[in-house]
Design a protein around this motif. Structure first.
Motif, PDB file in Angstrom:
ATOM      1  N   TYR A 187       0.666  -0.946   0.035  1.00 37.09           N
ATOM      2  CA  TYR A 187      -0.005  -0.057  -0.043  1.00 37.09           C
ATOM      3  C   TYR A 187       0.699   1.381   0.070  1.00 37.09           C
ATOM      4  O   TYR A 187       2.168   1.292   0.339  1.00 37.09           O
ATOM      5  N   SER A 188       0.207   2.401  -0.458  1.00 40.73           N
ATOM      6  CA  SER A 188       0.752   3.727  -0.379  1.00 40.73           C
ATOM      7  C   SER A 188      -0.159   4.561  -0.220  1.00 40.73           C
ATOM      8  O   SER A 188      -1.116   4.476  -0.655  1.00 40.73           O
ATOM      9  N   ALA A 189       0.404   5.849   0.421  1.00 39.21           N
ATOM     10  CA  ALA A 189      -0.582   6.978   0.445  1.00 39.21           C
ATOM     11  C   ALA A 189       0.248   8.431   0.529  1.00 39.21           C
ATOM     12  O   ALA A 189       1.448   8.411   0.857  1.00 39.21           O
ATOM     13  N   GLU A 190      -0.085   9.467  -0.048  1.00 43.25           N
ATOM     14  CA  GLU A 190       0.500  10.699  -0.018  1.00 43.25           C
ATOM     15  C   GLU A 190      -0.362  11.719   0.414  1.00 43.25           C
ATOM     16  O   GLU A 190      -1.549  12.015  -0.172  1.00 43.25           O
ATOM     17  N   ARG A 191      -0.257  12.187   1.540  1.00 44.22           N
ATOM     18  CA  ARG A 191      -0.987  13.268   2.378  1.00 44.22           C
ATOM     19  C   ARG A 191      -2.159  12.947   2.554  1.00 44.22           C
ATOM     20  O   ARG A 191      -3.371  13.710   2.129  1.00 44.22           O
ATOM     21  N   ALA A 192      -2.668  11.787   2.760  1.00 45.98           N
ATOM     22  CA  ALA A 192      -3.927  11.130   2.835  1.00 45.98           C
ATOM     23  C   ALA A 192      -4.706  11.613   4.123  1.00 45.98           C
ATOM     24  O   ALA A 192      -4.012  11.868   5.249  1.00 45.98           O
ATOM     25  N   ILE A 193      -6.033  11.957   4.191  1.00 53.70           N
ATOM     26  CA  ILE A 193      -6.617  12.593   5.312  1.00 53.70           C
ATOM     27  C   ILE A 193      -7.562  11.768   6.025  1.00 53.70           C
ATOM     28  O   ILE A 193      -8.450  11.384   4.967  1.00 53.70           O
ATOM     29  N   CYS A 194      -7.763  11.766   6.914  1.00 53.84           N
ATOM     30  CA  CYS A 194      -8.830  11.085   7.742  1.00 53.84           C
ATOM     31  C   CYS A 194      -9.566  12.159   8.590  1.00 53.84           C
ATOM     32  O   CYS A 194      -9.075  12.110   9.895  1.00 53.84           O
ATOM     33  N   SER A 195     -10.604  12.498   8.307  1.00 58.48           N
ATOM     34  CA  SER A 195     -11.348  13.586   9.199  1.00 58.48           C
ATOM     35  C   SER A 195     -12.589  13.575   9.113  1.00 58.48           C
ATOM     36  O   SER A 195     -13.313  13.659   7.958  1.00 58.48           O
ATOM     37  N   PRO A 196     -13.636  13.223   9.993  1.00 55.66           N
ATOM     38  CA  PRO A 196     -13.307  13.286  11.559  1.00 55.66           C
ATOM     39  C   PRO A 196     -12.830  11.883  11.940  1.00 55.66           C
ATOM     40  O   PRO A 196     -12.797  10.909  11.170  1.00 55.66           O
ATOM     41  N   LYS A 197     -11.977  11.873  12.863  1.00 49.97           N
ATOM     42  CA  LYS A 197     -11.332  10.882  13.284  1.00 49.97           C
ATOM     43  C   LYS A 197     -12.016   9.912  14.207  1.00 49.97           C
ATOM     44  O   LYS A 197     -13.108  10.574  14.698  1.00 49.97           O
ATOM     45  N   PRO A 198     -11.705   8.695  14.577  1.00 47.11           N
ATOM     46  CA  PRO A 198     -12.367   8.082  15.666  1.00 47.11           C
ATOM     47  C   PRO A 198     -12.593   8.870  16.886  1.00 47.11           C
ATOM     48  O   PRO A 198     -11.764   9.493  17.247  1.00 47.11           O
ATOM     49  N   VAL A 199     -13.922   8.578  17.741  1.00 40.50           N
ATOM     50  CA  VAL A 199     -14.019   9.256  19.042  1.00 40.50           C
ATOM     51  C   VAL A 199     -12.994   8.796  20.002  1.00 40.50           C
ATOM     52  O   VAL A 199     -12.329   9.703  20.805  1.00 40.50           O
ATOM     53  N   LYS A 200     -12.519   7.519  19.873  1.00 39.05           N
ATOM     54  CA  LYS A 200     -11.453   7.239  20.648  1.00 39.05           C
ATOM     55  C   LYS A 200     -10.717   5.782  19.843  1.00 39.05           C
ATOM     56  O   LYS A 200     -11.477   5.292  18.807  1.00 39.05           O
ATOM     57  N   HIS A 201      -9.501   5.455  20.201  1.00 42.37           N
ATOM     58  CA  HIS A 201      -8.826   4.560  19.207  1.00 42.37           C
ATOM     59  C   HIS A 201      -9.778   2.984  19.437  1.00 42.37           C
ATOM     60  O   HIS A 201      -9.855   2.580  20.464  1.00 42.37           O
ATOM     61  N   PRO A 202     -10.204   2.680  18.477  1.00 41.99           N
ATOM     62  CA  PRO A 202     -10.988   1.338  18.584  1.00 41.99           C
ATOM     63  C   PRO A 202      -9.876   0.249  18.910  1.00 41.99           C
ATOM     64  O   PRO A 202      -8.699   0.157  18.281  1.00 41.99           O
ATOM     65  N   THR A 203     -10.400  -0.621  19.724  1.00 44.22           N
ATOM     66  CA  THR A 203      -9.508  -1.776  20.101  1.00 44.22           C
ATOM     67  C   THR A 203      -9.286  -2.688  18.950  1.00 44.22           C
ATOM     68  O   THR A 203     -10.226  -2.912  18.223  1.00 44.22           O
ATOM     69  N   ILE A 204      -8.089  -3.194  18.766  1.00 46.87           N
ATOM     70  CA  ILE A 204      -7.765  -3.890  17.753  1.00 46.87           C
ATOM     71  C   ILE A 204      -7.532  -5.326  18.334  1.00 46.87           C
ATOM     72  O   ILE A 204      -6.666  -5.707  18.888  1.00 46.87           O
ATOM     73  N   TYR A 205      -8.560  -6.290  17.807  1.00 46.14           N
ATOM     74  CA  TYR A 205      -8.437  -7.942  18.121  1.00 46.14           C
ATOM     75  C   TYR A 205      -8.055  -8.582  16.950  1.00 46.14           C
ATOM     76  O   TYR A 205      -8.330  -8.180  15.839  1.00 46.14           O
ATOM     77  N   ALA A 206      -7.099  -9.562  17.101  1.00 44.28           N
ATOM     78  CA  ALA A 206      -6.777 -10.322  16.184  1.00 44.28           C
ATOM     79  C   ALA A 206      -6.501 -11.727  16.567  1.00 44.28           C
ATOM     80  O   ALA A 206      -6.132 -11.870  17.839  1.00 44.28           O
ATOM     81  N   GLY A 207      -6.485 -12.824  15.834  1.00 44.33           N
ATOM     82  CA  GLY A 207      -6.008 -14.101  16.313  1.00 44.33           C
ATOM     83  C   GLY A 207      -5.259 -14.898  15.311  1.00 44.33           C
ATOM     84  O   GLY A 207      -5.188 -14.431  14.254  1.00 44.33           O
ATOM     85  N   GLY A 208      -4.717 -15.915  15.523  1.00 47.81           N
ATOM     86  CA  GLY A 208      -3.853 -16.649  15.009  1.00 47.81           C
ATOM     87  C   GLY A 208      -2.876 -17.674  15.865  1.00 47.81           C
ATOM     88  O   GLY A 208      -2.629 -17.214  16.697  1.00 47.81           O
ATOM     89  N   GLU A 209      -2.297 -18.675  15.144  1.00 43.15           N
ATOM     90  CA  GLU A 209      -1.564 -19.770  15.881  1.00 43.15           C
ATOM     91  C   GLU A 209      -0.333 -19.856  15.300  1.00 43.15           C
ATOM     92  O   GLU A 209       0.545 -20.713  15.759  1.00 43.15           O
ATOM     93  N   SER A 210       0.000 -19.389  14.234  1.00 44.74           N
ATOM     94  CA  SER A 210       1.232 -19.302  13.792  1.00 44.74           C
ATOM     95  C   SER A 210       2.282 -18.433  14.370  1.00 44.74           C
ATOM     96  O   SER A 210       1.880 -17.402  14.942  1.00 44.74           O
ATOM     97  N   GLU A 211       3.578 -18.630  13.922  1.00 46.53           N
ATOM     98  CA  GLU A 211       4.508 -17.594  14.366  1.00 46.53           C
ATOM     99  C   GLU A 211       4.614 -16.177  13.728  1.00 46.53           C
ATOM    100  O   GLU A 211       4.514 -15.312  14.624  1.00 46.53           O
ATOM    101  N   ALA A 212       4.003 -16.076  12.524  1.00 42.90           N
ATOM    102  CA  ALA A 212       3.796 -14.959  11.920  1.00 42.90           C
ATOM    103  C   ALA A 212       2.834 -14.135  12.456  1.00 42.90           C
ATOM    104  O   ALA A 212       2.825 -12.984  12.488  1.00 42.90           O
ATOM    105  N   ALA A 213       1.632 -14.685  12.842  1.00 46.09           N
ATOM    106  CA  ALA A 213       0.364 -14.313  13.357  1.00 46.09           C
ATOM    107  C   ALA A 213       0.838 -13.947  14.760  1.00 46.09           C
ATOM    108  O   ALA A 213       0.505 -12.731  15.103  1.00 46.09           O
ATOM    109  N   LYS A 214       1.496 -14.702  15.518  1.00 51.06           N
ATOM    110  CA  LYS A 214       1.515 -14.247  16.925  1.00 51.06           C
ATOM    111  C   LYS A 214       2.401 -12.938  17.173  1.00 51.06           C
ATOM    112  O   LYS A 214       2.482 -12.216  17.787  1.00 51.06           O
TER     113      LYS A 214
END
Length: 341
Positions: A162-189
């Motif tokens: 991916y790439s981005a140049e001066r990309a804008i996100c406004s409004p931003k989230p009210v608070k930082h969303p919790t990031i959940y993820a799962g996986g059992e391989s070494e790469a995932a962990k």
């Protein structure tokens, strides 16, 4: 312990029971979400697939993100943990849409980042499908893009995917969303320990979950990050007697012939690196949901849940069938049961 549940966007969870009495519809989803807030559930996981993994590819499936936006507007307290697959969403555009949903929800959005496993689905929709470790490399880069757009006024990025140049996100989230993820391989962990806030696991007995939590806690500390949250999938059956619960278990696990979705299950097994051997009998319920053995009387379930709390688990992600009726029973008999001395 926090109690969450899987929103039945597939019209049920049982691969051996064709009609579970809960259609994949907005009306059912809205009713379930609003009621769940009233009876003790703090979170709903909204899975993301374009085809139906439970009832067969052609069966109805609700779209995760439009459903999440709608639920954000009709609920008040429920955390909306929505699955997102990086190869299906451009991160800059996703960051903008997700921030808007979090604004609607008043800061209740969370992400369940899933590194896709269903190759046939990606092929049908003309989307990129990476091999195992490449999926987690893409996910790591995707998260950097999303995080950057959520935290910076203008964001520049140049990566492998991916790439981005001066990309804008406004409004931003009210608070930082919790990031959940799962996986059992070494790469995932490795990726999860460094870039996520919570680790979610397939179902397993408490003595198998304990070392997984300990291992991730060590990785997290080594990465110099704050402690994580830990969640686990489980299928729950609560009845007045153990015999009743076992009869229900027998009903949902009996396999007379392989249903329409079996090919998807077989593909998933071949595309993952699980630490424990899967059994064909477990096809009946997804995500190893029966291994925690949350099957029995209210007293038995509470004892097992205490074991998971002792192991370090924070969140149970429950599947039940039919979801509405069984969630009411579980809430009354397990979540809100009076504590006896």
């Amino acid at each position: 312990m926090r109690f969450g549940y899987w929103m039945p966007v597939f019209g049920g969870w049982l691969r051996n029971v064709p009609d579970e009495g809960m259609e994949a519809s907005w009306a059912y989803t809205k009713r379930l979400a609003q009621r769940s807030e009233q009876i003790g559930y703090s979170l709903s996981l909204i899975a993301e697939l374009n085809m139906n993994d439970i009832k067969g590819p052609g069966a109805p499936t609700l779209d995760a993100w439009s459903t999440a936006a709608a639920l954000a507007a009709v609920t008040e307290e429920l955390e909306l943990m929505v699955a997102v697959r990086p190869n299906f969403h451009h991160p800059a555009l996703f960051a903008k849409a997700a921030a808007n949903i979090d604004q609607i929800a008043g800061g209740r959005l969370a992400l369940n980042v899933v590194s896709s496993w269903w190759a046939d689905e990606a092929k049908r929709y003309g989307l990129q499908f990476d091999q195992h470790d490449d999926r987690y490399a893409r996910t790591g880069e995707w998260l950097k893009m999303v995080e950057g757009l959520w935290s910076e006024a203008e964001f520049d990025f140049q990566g492998r995917y991916y790439s981005a140049e001066r990309a804008i996100c406004s409004p931003k989230p009210v608070k930082h969303p919790t990031i959940y993820a799962g996986g059992e391989s070494e790469a995932a962990k490795t990726m999860i320990a460094n870039q996520c806030d919570a680790y979610v696991m397939h179902g397993d007995p408490a003595d198998a979950i304990r070392p997984k939590i300990a291992n991730m806690a060590e990785r997290r500390e080594a990465a110099g990050k704050p402690p994580m949250q830990y969640g686990m999938a489980a299928y729950a059956i609560v009845r007045d007697s153990e015999a009743e619960a076992k009869r229900e278990l027998a009903r949902i696990t009996e396999v007379k012939e392989l249903p329409a979705g079996y090919d998807n299950f077989d593909q998933w097994l071949s595309g993952t690196q699980l630490e424990r051997e899967m059994k064909i009998q477990e096809y009946a319920v997804s995500n190893r949901g029966l291994r925690p053995n949350l099957v029995g009387t209210p007293e038995q379930l509470r004892e097992r849940i205490e074991e998971y709390e002792d192991a370090g688990l924070d969140l149970l992600l429950l599947q039940m069938s039919p979801q509405e009726e069984e969630m009411e029973r579980f809430a009354a008999q397990v979540i809100k049961a009076p504590v006896t001395a």
